[in-house]
Design a protein around this motif. Structure first.
Motif, short mmCIF file in Angstrom:
data_model
loop_
_atom_site.label_atom_id
_atom_site.label_comp_id
_atom_site.label_asym_id
_atom_site.label_seq_id
_atom_site.Cartn_x
_atom_site.Cartn_y
_atom_site.Cartn_z
N GLY A 223 72.27 46.65 14.98
CA GLY A 223 70.85 46.36 15.01
C GLY A 223 70.20 46.62 16.34
O GLY A 223 70.87 46.73 17.37
N THR A 224 68.88 46.72 16.32
CA THR A 224 68.08 46.90 17.52
C THR A 224 66.89 45.95 17.45
O THR A 224 66.48 45.50 16.38
CB THR A 224 67.57 48.35 17.66
N ALA A 225 66.33 45.64 18.61
CA ALA A 225 65.15 44.77 18.66
C ALA A 225 64.38 45.05 19.94
O ALA A 225 64.95 45.49 20.94
CB ALA A 225 65.56 43.30 18.60
N THR A 226 63.09 44.79 19.89
CA THR A 226 62.24 44.84 21.08
C THR A 226 61.42 43.56 21.13
O THR A 226 60.89 43.12 20.10
CB THR A 226 61.29 46.06 21.07
N TYR A 227 61.35 42.95 22.32
CA TYR A 227 60.65 41.69 22.49
C TYR A 227 59.63 41.81 23.61
O TYR A 227 59.96 42.29 24.70
CB TYR A 227 61.63 40.57 22.84
N PRO A 228 58.40 41.37 23.38
CA PRO A 228 57.42 41.34 24.47
C PRO A 228 57.89 40.38 25.56
O PRO A 228 58.58 39.39 25.29
CB PRO A 228 56.15 40.81 23.79
N ILE A 229 57.58 40.69 26.79
CA ILE A 229 57.98 39.84 27.91
C ILE A 229 56.73 39.29 28.59
O ILE A 229 55.60 39.60 28.21
CB ILE A 229 58.84 40.63 28.92
N GLU A 230 56.96 38.43 29.58
CA GLU A 230 55.88 37.81 30.35
C GLU A 230 54.89 37.08 29.45
O GLU A 230 53.68 37.28 29.51
CB GLU A 230 55.16 38.85 31.21
N GLY A 231 55.45 36.23 28.56
CA GLY A 231 54.61 35.41 27.71
C GLY A 231 54.11 36.08 26.45
O GLY A 231 53.35 35.48 25.69
N GLY A 232 54.53 37.31 26.19
CA GLY A 232 54.05 38.02 25.01
C GLY A 232 54.71 37.59 23.72
O GLY A 232 54.25 37.94 22.64
N PHE A 233 55.82 36.84 23.82
CA PHE A 233 56.51 36.38 22.62
C PHE A 233 55.96 35.02 22.22
O PHE A 233 56.20 34.02 22.88
CB PHE A 233 58.02 36.30 22.87
N ASP A 234 55.20 34.98 21.13
CA ASP A 234 54.60 33.74 20.66
C ASP A 234 54.78 33.70 19.15
O ASP A 234 54.04 34.35 18.40
CB ASP A 234 53.12 33.67 21.04
N SER A 235 55.78 32.93 18.69
CA SER A 235 56.08 32.90 17.27
C SER A 235 54.96 32.29 16.45
O SER A 235 54.97 32.38 15.21
CB SER A 235 57.38 32.14 17.02
N GLU A 236 53.99 31.63 17.10
CA GLU A 236 52.85 31.09 16.38
C GLU A 236 51.78 32.15 16.13
O GLU A 236 50.82 31.90 15.42
CB GLU A 236 52.23 29.93 17.18
N ASP A 237 51.95 33.34 16.72
CA ASP A 237 50.99 34.43 16.54
C ASP A 237 51.77 35.73 16.38
O ASP A 237 51.88 36.53 17.32
CB ASP A 237 50.02 34.51 17.73
N VAL A 238 52.34 35.92 15.19
CA VAL A 238 53.17 37.09 14.93
C VAL A 238 52.36 38.37 15.04
O VAL A 238 52.86 39.40 15.50
CB VAL A 238 53.85 36.98 13.55
N ASN A 239 51.09 38.31 14.63
CA ASN A 239 50.27 39.52 14.70
C ASN A 239 50.12 40.01 16.14
O ASN A 239 50.24 41.21 16.42
CB ASN A 239 48.89 39.24 14.11
#
Length: 510
Positions: A223-239
């Motif tokens: 598998g592969t994944a990309t995650y926003p950094i510096e506060g960009g990961f907010d599971s309450e705002d998936v959009n």
């Protein structure tokens, strides 16, 4: 969505302790910082005691804390000690004692806290980190990994609920993490035998229990994944996460699956056994859409329950479910698909004996399969709450459009009869919506029906269907189908023309 964030974080922990070496050097401090930054990506606050002793950085009392949504409390995960050892060649060994105690504390506001403690143990565990600070590859192996539930404390007391344990043997894999505008992760893993056991008893009534055991012969993950950094990961705002580059695409596969279940809640009892030859579970999400693909081959199942008059045994050669759908609005057409396969279903003679005691119906394997795909446009962001509310209020008149729909496979086969079909249509969606009819649709569907007359004769002879109903069905078939090559074969070509006409074998029916 908070569970989603917790899942990502705990999965990250497992990935690191279970993740091609770049030509550069890393230090123990840099590897530990990579771990911290990784967990912080998912919204955890990480604290620990760091002690440098020679070439070893010992990280003790590691604690990851995350607020629950809407300020309703916190959840915290506490680990034991992790060691990062400089190997003198630009690589770092990650060392875990065995067992590693793991404690999960959930403290919701206004409610009693819950504490869950586990032991994470390993045998023959080795992990080496190599590369550069912004691109680290973890290669790992273990003869065995084991996670075991120790206790659950709720309402101020220890809940004696039973045993929960997961064991994974012969683990081999690698995990690459790369830092740029986003954090990229790529992981490959293979295992030997996997076994799980859940033996739960109602602490208030020992006669009520759940016993679940099972496992697999082998398992693989890629598998592969990309995650926003510096506060960009907010599971309450998936959009917002999707717009910031969040995405994942992974596939689990296994061979030799099995499960045994026994359940009693005081009023209902159930025993079940299943086995599968192999299976695949694939899931992906990105700005381009959501993908879900599940398949099992060689499934057998047996059930006994208090409210069943007899044991139920059945089997499928294949069960599959797939879904592909867009998630964000776009002016460009996007692909979508959905499919379901229940392939080569068979059941025990005991069940057949209840349905057809004289054995008049053919007992060949039955299949139901539908495979659709197409292209269309989505006019709103599916994970945007405001846009979803606008759709519900009718403020977005046309939430989506279909431009092409393909029937890749249709099959219904049972009791000696079989219906198959394929085809596709082009759709001028605004015209269809304006006329509320078939105008603007153009395409062809090919259908083939075999064994229908024989099945109807058998059903009449068994007294299950009245003769007059069969006569009506045969008249309907004669309107839409023509005889095909072979005995008891009917075919039909359904054409939809742009002006709304519908033709069956060249004859207009609408």
């Amino acid at each position: 969505m908070s569970n989603f964030r917790m899942l990502c974080g705990t999965t990250a922990m497992i990935g690191f302790t279970s993740g091609s070496v770049a030509l550069a050097d890393v230090t123990s401090d840099q590897v530990w910082n990579d771990w911290k930054n990784y967990f912080e990506t998912f919204g955890y606050e990480v604290t620990a005691t760091e002690v440098q002793e020679g070439d070893t950085l010992s990280v003790r009392d590691m604690r990851m804390t995350m607020p629950l949504p809407e300020d309703e409390g916190t959840v915290a995960i506490t680990l034991g000690q992790v060691g990062f050892v400089d190997r003198g060649d630009g690589t770092v060994s990650v060392e875990l004692p065995s067992p590693v105690p793991v404690v999960v504390d959930v403290e919701p506001d206004g409610e009693d806290p819950v504490k869950v403690s586990l032991d994470y143990s390993s045998s023959g565990f080795e992990m080496v980190a190599a590369g550069a600070p912004d691109e680290i590859t973890y290669t790992y192996s273990a003869d065995e990994l084991r996670a075991r539930l120790n206790e659950i404390i709720a309402e101020g007391e220890v809940k004696e609920i039973g045993t929960a344990e997961l064991t994974i043997g012969d683990v081999r894999g690698s995990s690459l993490t790369r830092i740029g505008d986003v954090r990229e992760l790529a992981q490959v893993m293979s295992t030997g035998a996997v076994a799980y056991m859940f033996d739960f008893v109602n602490p208030d009534d020992s006669d009520e229990f759940l016993n679940l055991t099972g496992g697999m012969d082998r398992m693989n993950f890629d598998g592969t994944a990309t995650y926003p950094i510096e506060g960009g990961f907010d599971s309450e705002d998936v959009n917002a996460m999707l717009q910031a580059g969040f995405g994942f695409d992974g596939e689990f596969s296994y061979q030799g699956g099995r499960m045994d279940l026994e359940f009693d809640d005081g009023s209902d009892q159930l025993k079940a056994q299943t086995s599968t030859g192999s299976g695949v579970f694939a899931v992906g999400m990105s700005p381009s859409g959501l993908k879900y693909d599940v398949m099992s081959r060689g499934l057998t199942a047996a059930f006994e329950a208090a409210d069943l008059p007899f044991p139920v045994d059945f089997a499928f050669e294949e069960i599959a479910l797939k879904l592909l759908m867009p998630l964000q609005k776009s002016d460009e057409v996007q692909d979508f698909a959905m499919g379901l396969t229940l392939g080569d279903f068979t059941m025990s003679d005991m069940i057949w004996g209840r349905i057809d005691p004289e054995g008049e119906l053919p007992r060949d394997p039955a299949t139901i399969a539908l495979d659709l795909s197409g292209r269309g446009k989505l006019a709103f962001d599916l994970f945007d709450p405001e846009e979803m509310e606008a759709v519900e209020r009718g403020e977005i008149e046309m939430p989506g459009e279909i431009e092409r729909l393909d029937l890749n496979r249709l099959e219904v086969t049972a009791a000696g009869a079989s219906l198959t079909g394929e085809g596709g249509v082009d759709v001028d969606f605004p015209t269809v919506m304006m006329t509320q009819g078939m105008q603007g649709t153009e395409g062809t569907i090919q259908l083939r029906l075999t064994g229908a007359n024989g099945l109807m004769d058998t059903l009449v002879g068994m007294g299950l269907v009245p003769e007059e109903q069969v006569m009506g069905a045969r008249m309907m078939l004669s309107m839409f189908a023509v005889p095909g090559e072979g005995e008891d074969v009917l075919t039909s070509t359904i054409e939809v023309e742009n002006d709304g006409q519908v033709l069956a074998n060249g004859q207009r029916v609408k």
